[in-house]
Design a protein around this motif. Structure first.
Motif, PDB file in Angstrom:
ATOM      1  N   TRP A  14       8.039 -13.734  -7.000  1.00 15.50           N
ATOM      2  CA  TRP A  14       7.319 -12.684  -7.582  1.00 15.50           C
ATOM      3  C   TRP A  14       7.978 -13.324  -9.048  1.00 15.50           C
ATOM      4  O   TRP A  14       6.863 -13.996  -9.646  1.00 15.50           O
ATOM      5  CB  TRP A  14       7.352 -12.119  -8.467  1.00 15.50           C
ATOM      6  N   TYR A  15       9.026 -14.081  -8.679  1.00 15.16           N
ATOM      7  CA  TYR A  15       9.262 -15.177 -10.159  1.00 15.16           C
ATOM      8  C   TYR A  15       8.731 -16.660 -10.257  1.00 15.16           C
ATOM      9  O   TYR A  15       8.303 -17.508 -10.706  1.00 15.16           O
ATOM     10  CB  TYR A  15      10.650 -15.314 -10.355  1.00 15.16           C
ATOM     11  N   THR A  63      10.283  -8.950  -6.980  1.00 20.67           N
ATOM     12  CA  THR A  63      10.564  -9.203  -5.747  1.00 20.67           C
ATOM     13  C   THR A  63      11.273 -10.510  -5.541  1.00 20.67           C
ATOM     14  O   THR A  63       9.973 -11.532  -6.412  1.00 20.67           O
ATOM     15  CB  THR A  63       9.297  -9.320  -4.869  1.00 20.67           C
ATOM     16  N   TRP A  64      12.575 -10.584  -5.531  1.00 23.93           N
ATOM     17  CA  TRP A  64      13.204 -11.835  -6.030  1.00 23.93           C
ATOM     18  C   TRP A  64      12.928 -13.074  -4.239  1.00 23.93           C
ATOM     19  O   TRP A  64      13.255 -11.950  -3.505  1.00 23.93           O
ATOM     20  CB  TRP A  64      15.071 -11.762  -6.310  1.00 23.93           C
ATOM     21  N   ILE A  98       2.291  -9.982  -4.258  1.00 28.07           N
ATOM     22  CA  ILE A  98       3.512  -9.892  -4.358  1.00 28.07           C
ATOM     23  C   ILE A  98       4.213  -8.839  -4.675  1.00 28.07           C
ATOM     24  O   ILE A  98       3.449  -9.003  -6.454  1.00 28.07           O
ATOM     25  CB  ILE A  98       4.550 -10.671  -4.439  1.00 28.07           C
ATOM     26  N   PRO A  99       4.566  -7.918  -4.746  1.00 28.13           N
ATOM     27  CA  PRO A  99       4.672  -6.760  -5.389  1.00 28.13           C
ATOM     28  C   PRO A  99       5.832  -7.276  -6.822  1.00 28.13           C
ATOM     29  O   PRO A  99       6.772  -8.372  -5.982  1.00 28.13           O
ATOM     30  CB  PRO A  99       5.917  -6.185  -4.825  1.00 28.13           C
ATOM     31  N   SER A 114      -0.755 -15.432  -5.556  1.00 31.39           N
ATOM     32  CA  SER A 114       0.263 -14.703  -5.113  1.00 31.39           C
ATOM     33  C   SER A 114       0.529 -13.064  -5.760  1.00 31.39           C
ATOM     34  O   SER A 114       0.977 -12.231  -5.357  1.00 31.39           O
ATOM     35  CB  SER A 114       1.618 -15.128  -5.623  1.00 31.39           C
TER      36      SER A 114
END
Length: 152
Positions: free
Chosen positions: A53-54, A49-50, A45-46, A31
């Protein structure tokens, strides 16, 4: 026969932890960096990004810590919570059962990591190496700690 199996239990648990942690870390790497098929077969994933990304960061860092057996219980607790969040926030609103909503991996990872919270890392873990070192304090340091204070 069962005594042989019981003796192998820490090693089986350690191998289980390593395999599951590696699979989890691979999801995060895919990811975050677009490797191993990337995020949903595409790129990465940028950053920031919520919640994707987290979640990927938790997967990569938590999975790596779990593979190494370093802070296993804490890493497994955080990983389990992130998978519970993923299941209930992303998958469960689509349908009731994991088979229907595509949430089987999230549900399985959640329960697997919760199990590691309670069982610990098993053998082959860095946690055990560091625990042995702290137990091997010089003898005079341990006797000073245990000796009662003498009033003058």
């Amino acid at each position: 026969m069962y005594t042989r199996l019981n003796r192998a239990q820490p090693y089986a648990l350690g191998l289980f932890r390593i395999v599951v942690g590696l699979l989890f870390a691979c999801h995060g790497a895919a990811s975050l960096f677009g490797v191993l098929g990337g995020a949903m077969g595409g790129g990465s994933i940028p950053a920031g990004t919520w919640p994707g990304w987290y979640a990927a960061l938790i997967q990569l860092v938590g999975g790596t810590l779990i593979v190494l057996g370093l802070g296993t219980r804490i890493a497994a607790f955080v990983a389990s919570g992130s998978m519970a969040y993923a299941y209930f926030k992303v998958h469960q609103p689509e349908a009731l059962f994991p088979l229907q909503n595509g949430g089987e991996p999230s549900a399985v990872f959640c329960w697997v990591f919760l199990l590691l919270v309670f069982t610990g890392p098993g053998s082959l873990a860095l946690d055990r190496l560091f625990a042995r070192r702290s137990d091997a304090k010089p003898r005079e340091d341990r006797t000073r700690e245990q000796a009662p204070a003498v009033a003058a």
